[in-house]
Design a protein around this motif. Structure first.
Motif, PDB file in Angstrom:
ATOM      1  N   MET A  47       0.841  -1.200   0.000  1.00  0.00           N
ATOM      2  CA  MET A  47       0.000   0.000   0.000  1.00  0.00           C
ATOM      3  C   MET A  47       0.877   1.253   0.000  1.00  0.00           C
ATOM      4  O   MET A  47       0.616   2.199  -0.739  1.00  0.00           O
ATOM      5  N   ILE A  48       1.909   1.240   0.835  1.00  0.00           N
ATOM      6  CA  ILE A  48       2.819   2.387   0.904  1.00  0.00           C
ATOM      7  C   ILE A  48       3.536   2.558  -0.431  1.00  0.00           C
ATOM      8  O   ILE A  48       3.678   3.680  -0.929  1.00  0.00           O
ATOM      9  N   HIS A  49       3.964   1.459  -1.030  1.00  0.00           N
ATOM     10  CA  HIS A  49       4.644   1.516  -2.327  1.00  0.00           C
ATOM     11  C   HIS A  49       3.704   2.084  -3.398  1.00  0.00           C
ATOM     12  O   HIS A  49       4.112   2.912  -4.225  1.00  0.00           O
ATOM     13  N   ILE A  50       2.446   1.654  -3.403  1.00  0.00           N
ATOM     14  CA  ILE A  50       1.460   2.176  -4.364  1.00  0.00           C
ATOM     15  C   ILE A  50       1.260   3.668  -4.142  1.00  0.00           C
ATOM     16  O   ILE A  50       1.225   4.462  -5.089  1.00  0.00           O
ATOM     17  N   SER A  51       1.134   4.059  -2.873  1.00  0.00           N
ATOM     18  CA  SER A  51       0.965   5.473  -2.529  1.00  0.00           C
ATOM     19  C   SER A  51       2.121   6.311  -3.051  1.00  0.00           C
ATOM     20  O   SER A  51       1.919   7.369  -3.649  1.00  0.00           O
ATOM     21  N   ASP A  52       3.342   5.829  -2.840  1.00  0.00           N
ATOM     22  CA  ASP A  52       4.523   6.556  -3.320  1.00  0.00           C
ATOM     23  C   ASP A  52       4.610   6.550  -4.836  1.00  0.00           C
ATOM     24  O   ASP A  52       4.947   7.566  -5.449  1.00  0.00           O
ATOM     25  N   LEU A  53       4.301   5.427  -5.435  1.00  0.00           N
ATOM     26  CA  LEU A  53       4.411   5.278  -6.885  1.00  0.00           C
ATOM     27  C   LEU A  53       3.480   6.235  -7.624  1.00  0.00           C
ATOM     28  O   LEU A  53       3.867   6.871  -8.598  1.00  0.00           O
ATOM     29  N   ASN A  55       1.934   8.859  -6.148  1.00  0.00           N
ATOM     30  CA  ASN A  55       1.922  10.148  -5.469  1.00  0.00           C
ATOM     31  C   ASN A  55       0.528  10.509  -4.949  1.00  0.00           C
ATOM     32  O   ASN A  55       0.014  11.599  -5.200  1.00  0.00           O
ATOM     33  N   VAL A  56      -0.088   9.565  -4.255  1.00  0.00           N
ATOM     34  CA  VAL A  56      -1.380   9.797  -3.609  1.00  0.00           C
ATOM     35  C   VAL A  56      -1.243   9.418  -2.136  1.00  0.00           C
ATOM     36  O   VAL A  56      -0.337   8.683  -1.751  1.00  0.00           O
ATOM     37  N   SER A  57      -2.169   9.894  -1.326  1.00  0.00           N
ATOM     38  CA  SER A  57      -2.093   9.588   0.100  1.00  0.00           C
ATOM     39  C   SER A  57      -2.644   8.191   0.377  1.00  0.00           C
ATOM     40  O   SER A  57      -3.484   7.678  -0.362  1.00  0.00           O
ATOM     41  N   LEU A  58      -2.158   7.602   1.460  1.00  0.00           N
ATOM     42  CA  LEU A  58      -2.706   6.310   1.892  1.00  0.00           C
ATOM     43  C   LEU A  58      -4.177   6.466   2.261  1.00  0.00           C
ATOM     44  O   LEU A  58      -4.972   5.560   2.037  1.00  0.00           O
ATOM     45  N   ASP A  59      -4.497   7.614   2.815  1.00  0.00           N
ATOM     46  CA  ASP A  59      -5.876   7.898   3.190  1.00  0.00           C
ATOM     47  C   ASP A  59      -6.785   7.786   1.961  1.00  0.00           C
ATOM     48  O   ASP A  59      -7.856   7.188   2.012  1.00  0.00           O
ATOM     49  N   TYR A  60      -6.341   8.359   0.866  1.00  0.00           N
ATOM     50  CA  TYR A  60      -7.120   8.300  -0.372  1.00  0.00           C
ATOM     51  C   TYR A  60      -7.275   6.860  -0.851  1.00  0.00           C
ATOM     52  O   TYR A  60      -8.357   6.443  -1.257  1.00  0.00           O
ATOM     53  N   LEU A  61      -6.194   6.078  -0.779  1.00  0.00           N
ATOM     54  CA  LEU A  61      -6.256   4.692  -1.260  1.00  0.00           C
ATOM     55  C   LEU A  61      -7.187   3.832  -0.408  1.00  0.00           C
ATOM     56  O   LEU A  61      -7.941   3.018  -0.927  1.00  0.00           O
ATOM     57  N   ILE A  62      -7.128   4.015   0.900  1.00  0.00           N
ATOM     58  CA  ILE A  62      -7.825   3.110   1.812  1.00  0.00           C
ATOM     59  C   ILE A  62      -9.284   3.482   2.010  1.00  0.00           C
ATOM     60  O   ILE A  62     -10.164   2.626   1.986  1.00  0.00           O
ATOM     61  N   ARG A  63      -9.545   4.742   2.215  1.00  0.00           N
ATOM     62  CA  ARG A  63     -10.920   5.163   2.506  1.00  0.00           C
ATOM     63  C   ARG A  63     -11.783   5.145   1.253  1.00  0.00           C
ATOM     64  O   ARG A  63     -11.303   5.320   0.155  1.00  0.00           O
ATOM     65  N   ASP A  64     -13.062   4.988   1.470  1.00  0.00           N
ATOM     66  CA  ASP A  64     -14.021   4.948   0.371  1.00  0.00           C
ATOM     67  C   ASP A  64     -14.463   6.371   0.038  1.00  0.00           C
ATOM     68  O   ASP A  64     -15.630   6.727   0.162  1.00  0.00           O
ATOM     69  N   ILE A  65     -13.471   7.212  -0.335  1.00  0.00           N
ATOM     70  CA  ILE A  65     -13.737   8.607  -0.672  1.00  0.00           C
ATOM     71  C   ILE A  65     -13.111   8.920  -2.016  1.00  0.00           C
ATOM     72  O   ILE A  65     -12.293   8.179  -2.523  1.00  0.00           O
ATOM     73  N   ASN A  66     -13.506  10.042  -2.559  1.00  0.00           N
ATOM     74  CA  ASN A  66     -12.963  10.481  -3.829  1.00  0.00           C
ATOM     75  C   ASN A  66     -12.401  11.877  -3.641  1.00  0.00           C
ATOM     76  O   ASN A  66     -13.023  12.862  -3.968  1.00  0.00           O
ATOM     77  N   GLU A  67     -11.203  11.972  -3.087  1.00  0.00           N
ATOM     78  CA  GLU A  67     -10.578  13.236  -2.757  1.00  0.00           C
ATOM     79  C   GLU A  67      -9.970  13.859  -4.004  1.00  0.00           C
ATOM     80  O   GLU A  67      -9.256  13.199  -4.742  1.00  0.00           O
ATOM     81  N   PRO A  68     -10.262  15.132  -4.272  1.00  0.00           N
ATOM     82  CA  PRO A  68      -9.696  15.768  -5.459  1.00  0.00           C
ATOM     83  C   PRO A  68      -8.177  15.883  -5.377  1.00  0.00           C
ATOM     84  O   PRO A  68      -7.619  16.092  -4.305  1.00  0.00           O
ATOM     85  N   GLU A  69      -7.521  15.729  -6.518  1.00  0.00           N
ATOM     86  CA  GLU A  69      -6.063  15.768  -6.588  1.00  0.00           C
ATOM     87  C   GLU A  69      -5.515  17.103  -6.104  1.00  0.00           C
ATOM     88  O   GLU A  69      -4.541  17.147  -5.374  1.00  0.00           O
ATOM     89  N   LYS A 148       2.032   7.045  12.493  1.00  0.00           N
ATOM     90  CA  LYS A 148       1.502   6.833  11.144  1.00  0.00           C
ATOM     91  C   LYS A 148       1.205   5.359  10.914  1.00  0.00           C
ATOM     92  O   LYS A 148       0.191   5.004  10.326  1.00  0.00           O
ATOM     93  N   GLY A 149       2.095   4.487  11.388  1.00  0.00           N
ATOM     94  CA  GLY A 149       1.884   3.049  11.236  1.00  0.00           C
ATOM     95  C   GLY A 149       0.626   2.592  11.946  1.00  0.00           C
ATOM     96  O   GLY A 149      -0.130   1.775  11.434  1.00  0.00           O
ATOM     97  N   GLU A 150       0.385   3.130  13.141  1.00  0.00           N
ATOM     98  CA  GLU A 150      -0.826   2.774  13.876  1.00  0.00           C
ATOM     99  C   GLU A 150      -2.068   3.246  13.131  1.00  0.00           C
ATOM    100  O   GLU A 150      -3.064   2.524  13.039  1.00  0.00           O
ATOM    101  N   GLU A 151      -2.013   4.467  12.571  1.00  0.00           N
ATOM    102  CA  GLU A 151      -3.154   4.988  11.812  1.00  0.00           C
ATOM    103  C   GLU A 151      -3.429   4.120  10.581  1.00  0.00           C
ATOM    104  O   GLU A 151      -4.571   3.789  10.289  1.00  0.00           O
ATOM    105  N   ILE A 152      -2.379   3.765   9.880  1.00  0.00           N
ATOM    106  CA  ILE A 152      -2.518   2.939   8.677  1.00  0.00           C
ATOM    107  C   ILE A 152      -3.071   1.573   9.051  1.00  0.00           C
ATOM    108  O   ILE A 152      -3.957   1.041   8.378  1.00  0.00           O
TER     109      ILE A 152
END
Length: 171
Positions: A47-53, A55-69, A148-152
């Motif tokens: 997940m962290i690698h995808i986030s870095d690759l 350039n999006v937040s982990l929050d965006y990837l995990i949560r069921d939201i559509n946060e504008p870039e 951050k690890g605990e939040e993730i």
């Protein structure tokens, strides 16, 4: 929007195939396919690698939201600027304190003619202040990563539970 849809959208927007993404992630193409169909989810490191690759937040990837870039980038830039200003202020304060202490020691030693003692004290102060700064920064960084690890971890647990609930509802 769910993780599987976000991953697929991010991959396609960058013009990557599943094979390209798999090579960058060091996983098989089938693993990427499972992630995009929702039959599996990546572990925290992926997940962290995808986030870095992408350039999006982990929050965006995990949560069921559509946060504008633009909102994400603006917040990220704001956070980066605040962190840089705090680091500069801490650095300036540290330099001023060390300079003051060294000036006081030099003034006292000049009066007492203990040049050798002064040099030794200055060396010790520089060594210990440097060590103190390094330890302080290391502890701050470590606590930040632990938090951050605990939040993730909490977010991934919620994500897994919601995925299980959706699978159970489909059955």
């Amino acid at each position: 929007m769910q993780f599987k849809e976000k991953l697929q959208k991010l991959r396609k927007n960058t013009g990557m195939t599943q094979i390209d993404l798999a090579e960058k992630m060091l996983v098989s193409r089938q693993t990427i396919s499972k992630w995009e169909t929702g039959s599996a989810i990546p572990d925290i490191e992926n997940m962290i690698h995808i986030s870095d690759l992408f350039n999006v937040s982990l929050d965006y990837l995990i949560r069921d939201i559509n946060e504008p870039e633009s909102k994400r980038n603006t917040q990220r830039d704001f956070d980066r600027n605040i962190n840089q200003k705090c680091k500069k202020q801490i650095y300036i304060k540290t330099v001023l304190i060390i300079s003051f202490i060294l000036t006081m020691i030099l003034m006292i030693s000049y009066q007492l003619h203990f040049l050798a003692t002064t040099v030794i004290v200055i060396i010790w102060i520089i060594l210990f202040s440097g060590l103190w700064c390094i330890c302080k920064r290391g502890i701050a960084l470590l606590s930040k990563y632990i938090q951050k690890g605990e939040e993730i971890h909490k977010e991934l647990i919620l994500f897994n539970e919601s995925a299980r609930n959706k699978r159970n509802e489909k059955k």
